[in-house]
Design a protein around this motif. Structure first.
Motif, PDB file in Angstrom:
ATOM      1  N   GLU A 864       1.007  -1.317   0.085  1.00  0.00           N
ATOM      2  CA  GLU A 864       0.101   0.003  -0.249  1.00  0.00           C
ATOM      3  C   GLU A 864       0.807   1.464   0.022  1.00  0.00           C
ATOM      4  N   GLU A 865       1.898   1.416   0.956  1.00  0.00           N
ATOM      5  CA  GLU A 865       2.824   2.403   0.984  1.00  0.00           C
ATOM      6  C   GLU A 865       3.304   2.484  -0.380  1.00  0.00           C
ATOM      7  N   GLU A 866       4.057   1.506  -1.121  1.00  0.00           N
ATOM      8  CA  GLU A 866       4.820   1.912  -2.008  1.00  0.00           C
ATOM      9  C   GLU A 866       3.930   1.986  -3.146  1.00  0.00           C
ATOM     10  N   THR A 867       2.508   1.603  -3.244  1.00  0.00           N
ATOM     11  CA  THR A 867       1.600   1.969  -4.270  1.00  0.00           C
ATOM     12  C   THR A 867       1.376   3.687  -4.195  1.00  0.00           C
ATOM     13  N   LYS A 868       1.320   3.977  -3.020  1.00  0.00           N
ATOM     14  CA  LYS A 868       1.161   5.497  -2.771  1.00  0.00           C
ATOM     15  C   LYS A 868       2.249   6.283  -3.378  1.00  0.00           C
ATOM     16  N   ARG A 869       3.571   5.744  -2.934  1.00  0.00           N
ATOM     17  CA  ARG A 869       4.745   6.277  -3.812  1.00  0.00           C
ATOM     18  C   ARG A 869       4.705   6.531  -5.262  1.00  0.00           C
ATOM     19  N   ILE A 870       4.441   5.186  -5.675  1.00  0.00           N
ATOM     20  CA  ILE A 870       4.320   5.187  -7.413  1.00  0.00           C
ATOM     21  C   ILE A 870       3.237   5.962  -7.795  1.00  0.00           C
ATOM     22  N   CYS A 871       1.927   5.981  -7.135  1.00  0.00           N
ATOM     23  CA  CYS A 871       1.006   7.140  -7.476  1.00  0.00           C
ATOM     24  C   CYS A 871       1.382   8.497  -7.401  1.00  0.00           C
ATOM     25  N   LYS A 872       2.164   8.959  -6.623  1.00  0.00           N
ATOM     26  CA  LYS A 872       2.488  10.368  -6.417  1.00  0.00           C
ATOM     27  C   LYS A 872       3.487  10.567  -7.645  1.00  0.00           C
ATOM     28  N   GLU A 873       4.418   9.635  -7.930  1.00  0.00           N
ATOM     29  CA  GLU A 873       5.397   9.756  -8.985  1.00  0.00           C
ATOM     30  C   GLU A 873       4.600   9.814 -10.320  1.00  0.00           C
ATOM     31  N   ILE A 874       3.525   8.936 -10.342  1.00  0.00           N
ATOM     32  CA  ILE A 874       2.719   9.024 -11.580  1.00  0.00           C
ATOM     33  C   ILE A 874       1.969  10.475 -11.556  1.00  0.00           C
ATOM     34  N   GLU A 875       1.555  10.854 -10.685  1.00  0.00           N
ATOM     35  CA  GLU A 875       0.724  12.410 -10.744  1.00  0.00           C
ATOM     36  C   GLU A 875       1.883  13.455 -11.355  1.00  0.00           C
ATOM     37  N   GLN A 878       2.659  12.935 -14.942  1.00  0.00           N
ATOM     38  CA  GLN A 878       1.295  13.415 -15.625  1.00  0.00           C
ATOM     39  C   GLN A 878       1.244  14.738 -15.783  1.00  0.00           C
ATOM     40  N   SER A 879       1.528  15.484 -14.640  1.00  0.00           N
ATOM     41  CA  SER A 879       1.354  16.863 -14.801  1.00  0.00           C
ATOM     42  C   SER A 879       2.357  17.381 -15.944  1.00  0.00           C
ATOM     43  N   ASP A 880       3.775  16.749 -15.871  1.00  0.00           N
ATOM     44  CA  ASP A 880       4.626  17.294 -16.877  1.00  0.00           C
ATOM     45  C   ASP A 880       4.113  16.930 -18.363  1.00  0.00           C
ATOM     46  N   LEU A 881       3.647  15.733 -18.480  1.00  0.00           N
ATOM     47  CA  LEU A 881       3.253  15.104 -19.612  1.00  0.00           C
ATOM     48  C   LEU A 881       2.001  16.104 -20.186  1.00  0.00           C
ATOM     49  N   GLU A 911       8.583   9.549 -23.874  1.00  0.00           N
ATOM     50  CA  GLU A 911       9.378   8.987 -22.448  1.00  0.00           C
ATOM     51  C   GLU A 911       8.371   9.139 -21.347  1.00  0.00           C
ATOM     52  N   LEU A 912       7.934  10.240 -21.216  1.00  0.00           N
ATOM     53  CA  LEU A 912       7.024  10.194 -20.168  1.00  0.00           C
ATOM     54  C   LEU A 912       5.861   9.397 -19.988  1.00  0.00           C
ATOM     55  N   ALA A 913       5.150   9.325 -21.376  1.00  0.00           N
ATOM     56  CA  ALA A 913       3.894   8.321 -21.693  1.00  0.00           C
ATOM     57  C   ALA A 913       4.329   7.059 -21.110  1.00  0.00           C
ATOM     58  N   GLN A 914       5.672   6.404 -21.679  1.00  0.00           N
ATOM     59  CA  GLN A 914       6.182   5.260 -21.447  1.00  0.00           C
ATOM     60  C   GLN A 914       6.359   5.208 -19.795  1.00  0.00           C
ATOM     61  N   LYS A 915       7.001   5.947 -19.054  1.00  0.00           N
ATOM     62  CA  LYS A 915       7.133   5.862 -17.871  1.00  0.00           C
ATOM     63  C   LYS A 915       5.929   5.683 -17.132  1.00  0.00           C
ATOM     64  N   ILE A 916       4.809   6.427 -17.451  1.00  0.00           N
ATOM     65  CA  ILE A 916       3.677   6.381 -16.936  1.00  0.00           C
ATOM     66  C   ILE A 916       3.030   4.881 -17.026  1.00  0.00           C
ATOM     67  N   SER A 917       3.117   4.266 -18.052  1.00  0.00           N
ATOM     68  CA  SER A 917       2.466   2.924 -18.213  1.00  0.00           C
ATOM     69  C   SER A 917       3.377   2.028 -17.511  1.00  0.00           C
ATOM     70  N   GLU A 918       4.765   2.164 -17.477  1.00  0.00           N
ATOM     71  CA  GLU A 918       5.426   1.286 -16.507  1.00  0.00           C
ATOM     72  C   GLU A 918       4.998   1.193 -15.252  1.00  0.00           C
ATOM     73  N   LEU A 919       4.936   2.598 -14.760  1.00  0.00           N
ATOM     74  CA  LEU A 919       4.428   2.744 -13.348  1.00  0.00           C
ATOM     75  C   LEU A 919       3.147   2.268 -13.091  1.00  0.00           C
ATOM     76  N   GLU A 920       2.432   2.451 -13.970  1.00  0.00           N
ATOM     77  CA  GLU A 920       1.063   2.001 -13.583  1.00  0.00           C
ATOM     78  C   GLU A 920       0.696   0.326 -13.575  1.00  0.00           C
ATOM     79  N   GLN A 921       1.654  -0.241 -14.408  1.00  0.00           N
ATOM     80  CA  GLN A 921       1.636  -1.601 -14.618  1.00  0.00           C
ATOM     81  C   GLN A 921       1.971  -2.130 -12.937  1.00  0.00           C
ATOM     82  N   SER A 922       3.231  -1.310 -12.651  1.00  0.00           N
ATOM     83  CA  SER A 922       4.038  -1.922 -11.194  1.00  0.00           C
ATOM     84  C   SER A 922       2.922  -1.618 -10.308  1.00  0.00           C
TER      85      SER A 922
END
Length: 929
Positions: A864-875, A878-881, A911-922
């Motif tokens: 749960e904690e790690e997912t939270k961290r990933i979501c923050k990163e995704i966000e 995403q704003s950059d994207l 690059e950003l789009a790909q990163k997001i998709s990888e993070l989402e999968q994770s």
RNA sequence: GCGAGCGUAGCUCAGCGGCAGAGCACGCCCUUCACACGGGCGGGGUCACAGGUUCAAUCCCUGUCGCUCGCACCA
């Protein structure tokens, strides 16, 4: 490392303790003549000269001094290290009024005279008073010199001057005589500013306007006919004019009333006489365009003796001058029944009498500015008096031109406008002061023929009538203090003598001072310098900001917000203070000093201290090797290709730093230089290179050798770069280094005379910078994972990685061990590209280098904690994207922006789009698990 | 009144056309063998406001407001 090595004492103390070495170092420099300039340059050498803005002998070091001296010392130390024949010339100013006030105060506290009054200078006489003041100067005037030493100022003390020493006094007389002979100094009766407390004339600059609450009194002036009786209007009322004034007592000196020529209300009264209230004198009604029809009643009382504007009106209309306000602060005999009264009392009496006579119509509150004496804050009265003046226009012209055509450049340039404005509207300079402390005016009056003789020395006989010298009486007045300071850039170098120093160092290089004395000092030096030397006194004027407290208020005793530089030095050392001041000396108007900043830079000194200490430990652990025969720098340049990447990297960064520091120094952007030094030292050298070096040293003998040499070279160079900013700590640390050379044939070993580093292009290695950047990226990613999940450093864990390119493979294979150790990874295991991530793996995708990290979170952190961290990163991504996509969606951007930029943005989008998709999968995978 | 400068993170300030930076302060984790004057991670900003120029403005231009500072003052 064995225990013995660990506890082996090294030459540096455990932390930065400035009090243990600062004074000793200054003495070492001074005693070894490190500050001394040579009268003549050696062939190929340039001169560099700054003359200190001479502090008043009454002064004690304040933050303004600290700032100006820090800046100057930085520039001077830099040029000296660059190899210039560098002169920073010290001295003090006799500060006429300020000093006289001090000594008078001391005298008054000493006792009483025969009539029971506190002792005054008049009780002891001029000669004794001047003698006392010299004594006072000897006792107190030296304080600031010791304080400048504590700042680390590298002043050439052997050349110290004082504005009233013999040489400078001779220069003053020479200038006075020449200007007089040229008709540029004259004596005449003019309206001037008079301080009734100091009992002296003042220049316009010495009068400062202050807001005062006052009153606006409306007074009736009756119009009289040729018969002397009050005129009557057709309706039978008395013909009168109401006049508004803030200074009713000055009406005693009125010699006219003025109205605007086009003012219809008064046309019929032009040329008529008015009866001066209270005194009954008849004064004319005149018409003058100076008068503002809209203001008050549109009529102005004219008091030529006590108002600058009225004086001009009086001159235009040939009005008589009636001096009603005496220099002694009392009404003169011209004031009839009011004569002998103090001005304040006279005002009350005048108002009372006007009221009784029905001549006071009304009174209003009125906020206005009152001129007060710069030194004693008492009200300054304009009076007409016989004084000496400099005819300034002929001097101002060339001085304006010098700045216009760039022979003198101001920094910040905006001050040039201020300079031009003042110089073009300049008025003749009243230079005589009715004081005893200063340069007595070299003019003698003949008791027989009353003629005046202006000469360099007392005339043996009257040049006109031949009366003997004994009948010649020297003018009692002294000159404005600024008259002698105006000659400072050349008088201190030996003028009017034709000295070698003058030849070498004039024009001086830079005038560094506060903007508050542009008119007092800078402008006058320019005028005098050009006139007497035929050349500008300095090529550059750098005007620094004003030091204020952390709230932006002026530091003053009454506000109680003064930060005493000496207290700061006692507590933290001169270097932290100097570094703070230089870091804050941007080109704004204010430097808001906060002690917290000083503490921060003290920590910086400590950081530097410990970096050097670290070097010593490594050096000793390596067996205290000798420096490579060709020198560390040359050795590194020769071996630059085979060095380890971190070594190449730090050497490369060092070259960039050198260039940045030099650029800042050359452009008066010391804050840029300081910031660059801070960043490099802390965030490149200490945060990364030293950490890299620890790993290298473990690796083997060759690596250790390279590392020690690199570390020594970087630190030694850095100390030289930092030296102008922080002279004490750098000298102390530099002295501790094992490999250093003497800078002089004589063998004096001191950092301050070492050459200033220059940037070596051969040591700039872009590839190494890219490599280290990539290593940092991976380490940062793991640290982020660790930090966000609050995983303790000792808790190391394995990391798997997938390389997205063959270059990435090579990269990780080469630097994986560094990444491992710096990120606290237990094991770095390569996984085939294309293999799926395990269910408990969190994926960290990177693009530069193209590597994907996989961290098994089991036992480290819950999903749960790690997912939270990933979501923050995704966000965040995403704003950059969104931003990038927004740009690319606009046709106009794609069409008009540079193709290169568009291409870059497209790549980023991918690059950003790909990163997001990888993070989402994770995140999804972790959520399932 | 004329002129200049400044309004950017809680504070002090950099940046001055192409994803908002630092130091301090703040929160969390660390007494790892240079440094607790330390290390790691993080939170925090309509870049005073309103227009304009530009593909793009914190940055350039105009205006407004607020705060400083010069100069000139209307007596």
């Amino acid at each position: 490392m064995s225990k013995e090595q660990q506890f082996k004492p090294h030459p540096l103390g455990r932390s930065f303790e400035p009090e243990t070495f600062e004074s000793g170092i200054y003495r070492f420099w001074e005693e070894n003549g490190c500050f001394d300039a040579k009268d003549a340059c050696i062939p190929g050498q340039d001169p560099f000269c700054i003359v200190i803005p001479p502090p008043n002998i009454t002064g004690v070091l304040h933050m303004g001094h600290a700032l100006t001296n820090t800046i100057q010392d930085i520039l001077v130390r830099w040029r000296r290290m660059k190899g210039d024949n560098t002169l920073w010339l010290p001295g003090t100013d006799h500060a006429g009024i300020a000093t006289q006030i001090q000594v008078e105060k001391a005298l008054a506290q000493e006792g009483k005279n025969s009539s029971g009054q506190p002792l005054s200078r008049h009780d002891i006489g001029r000669e004794a008073f001047v003698e006392r003041t010299w004594k006072w100067k000897d006792e107190h005037g030296g304080k600031i010199k010791e304080q400048l030493r504590r700042m680390g100022s590298s002043l050439d003390w052997k050349r110290e001057r004082f504005t009233m020493d013999d040489g400078l006094s001779a220069a003053v007389r020479e200038v006075f005589v020449r200007l007089y002979d040229e008709g540029l100094i004259y004596r005449g009766e003019r309206i001037i500013n008079w301080c009734t407390r100091c009992q002296t004339a003042l220049s316009d600059l010495e009068v400062v306007p202050r807001d005062r609450k006052g009153n606006f009194w409306h007074i009736v002036y009756k119009v009289v006919g040729d018969d002397g009786k009050t005129l009557r209007r057709p309706d039978g009322t008395e013909e009168q004019i109401v006049i508004a004034t803030t200074r009713p007592e000055t009406l005693l000196g009125d010699t006219a009333v003025a109205v605007h020529p086009d003012d219809g209300r008064y046309t019929h009264l032009h040329g008529k006489q008015l009866q001066l209230p209270l005194l009954g004198r008849l004064i004319p009604l005149i018409a003058d365009a100076y008068v503002d029809k809209e203001f008050g009643s549109g009529a102005l009382k004219v008091t030529p003796a006590h108002d600058f504007n009225d004086y001009e009106i009086g001159k235009r209309h040939g009005l008589p001058i009636v001096s009603a306000m005496g220099k002694d602060g009392r009404i003169t005999s011209a004031g009839g029944p009011y004569s002998g009264l103090r001005f304040t009392v006279a005002r009350e009496r005048v108002l009372q009498d006007l009221k009784e006579g029905g001549l006071l119509v009304r009174s209003e509150d009125h906020q206005h500015k009152v001129g007060v004496c710069q030194r004693c804050e008492s009200v300054v009265e304009p009076v007409v008096s016989k004084q000496w003046f400099v005819k300034i226009q002929p001097l101002a012209g060339p001085a304006i031109k010098a700045v216009q055509d760039g022979r003198i450049v101001f920094t910040p340039q905006s001050w040039e406008k201020v300079y031009f404005e003042w110089m073009t509207n300049i008025r003749d300079w009243c230079i005589s002061r009715q004081l005893w402390w200063g340069h007595q005016i070299p003019a003698w009056y003949c008791g027989r023929c009353q003629d005046v003789a202006v000469a360099r020395t007392a005339p043996g006989k009257c040049p006109k009538c031949g009366a003997p010298g004994a009948e010649m009486r020297q003018d009692e007045d002294v000159l404005d203090t600024w008259f002698s300071s105006g000659l400072w850039p050349f008088s201190t170098l030996g003028w009017p003598g034709k000295t070698q120093a003058l030849k070498t160092f004039y024009p001086t290089s830079i005038m560094e001072t506060g903007f508050d004395i542009i008119f007092f000092w800078v402008a006058r030096m320019i005028m005098m310098g050009i006139h007497f030397m035929g050349e500008v006194p300095f090529k550059k004027v750098y005007l620094h900001a004003m030091v204020r407290d952390e709230k932006g208020e002026k530091m003053s005793k009454s506000r109680g917000n003064v930060i005493d530089p000496l207290v700061v030095i006692d507590k933290h050392g001169a270097d932290p203070l100097r570094f703070t001041l230089s870091a804050m000396s941007g080109q704004g108007r204010d430097v808001k000093l906060s002690l917290e900043r000083v503490e921060g830079y003290r920590a910086f000194c400590n950081k530097l201290w410990n970096a050097v200490k670290f070097f010593h430990l490594q050096y000793e652990a390596a067996g205290s090797p000798d420096e490579p025969r060709e020198g560390a720098g040359t050795w590194l340049q020769h071996h630059r290709v085979e060095l380890l990447e971190p070594d190449k990297w730090i050497l490369s960064r060092l070259q960039t730093l050198v260039a940045r520091v030099e650029k800042g120094l050359a452009g008066f952007e010391l804050n840029d230089s300081a910031q660059a030094l801070y960043e490099f030292t802390w965030h490149e050298l200490c945060d990364w290179y030293i950490e890299f070096s620890k790993l290298q040293i473990k690796d083997g003998v060759e690596e250790r050798k390279e590392t020690v040499i690199t570390l020594h070279h970087v630190i030694e160079t850095l100390l030289r770069l930092l030296h102008p900013f922080m002279p004490f700590v750098t000298e102390e640390l530099w002295q501790s280094l094992p490999w250093k050379k003497s800078a002089r044939p004589g063998g004096l070993v001191t950092l301050m005379l070492q050459p200033f580093p220059s940037s070596n292009g051969k040591l700039i290695q872009q590839d190494a910078e890219k490599t280290v950047c990539a290593i940092r990226t991976v380490v940062d990613a793991v640290r982020n994972f660790r930090g966000e999940n609050s995983i303790a450093p000792k808790n190391s864990f394995p990391v798997k990685y997938v390389c997205k390119s063959s270059a990435a493979s090579v990269f990780v294979r080469a630097y994986g061990h560094m990444i491992r150790d710096l990120a606290g990874i237990s094991e770095l295991v390569q996984v085939e590209d294309g293999s799926a991530a395990a269910s408990g793996d969190s994926v960290v995708p990177l693009t530069q280098p193209p590597v994907e990290l996989r961290i098994s979170i089991k036992g480290l952190v819950n999903a749960e904690e790690e997912t939270k961290r990933i979501c923050k990163e995704i966000e965040r991504i995403q704003s950059d994207l969104k931003h990038v996509r927004g740009k690319l969606a606009k046709e106009s951007f794609v069409a008009k922006a540079p193709a290169e930029l568009v291409q870059k943005e497209r790549q980023r989008e991918q690059e950003l789009a790909q990163k997001i998709s990888e993070l989402e999968q994770s995140a999804r995978r972790l959520g399932k698990g």
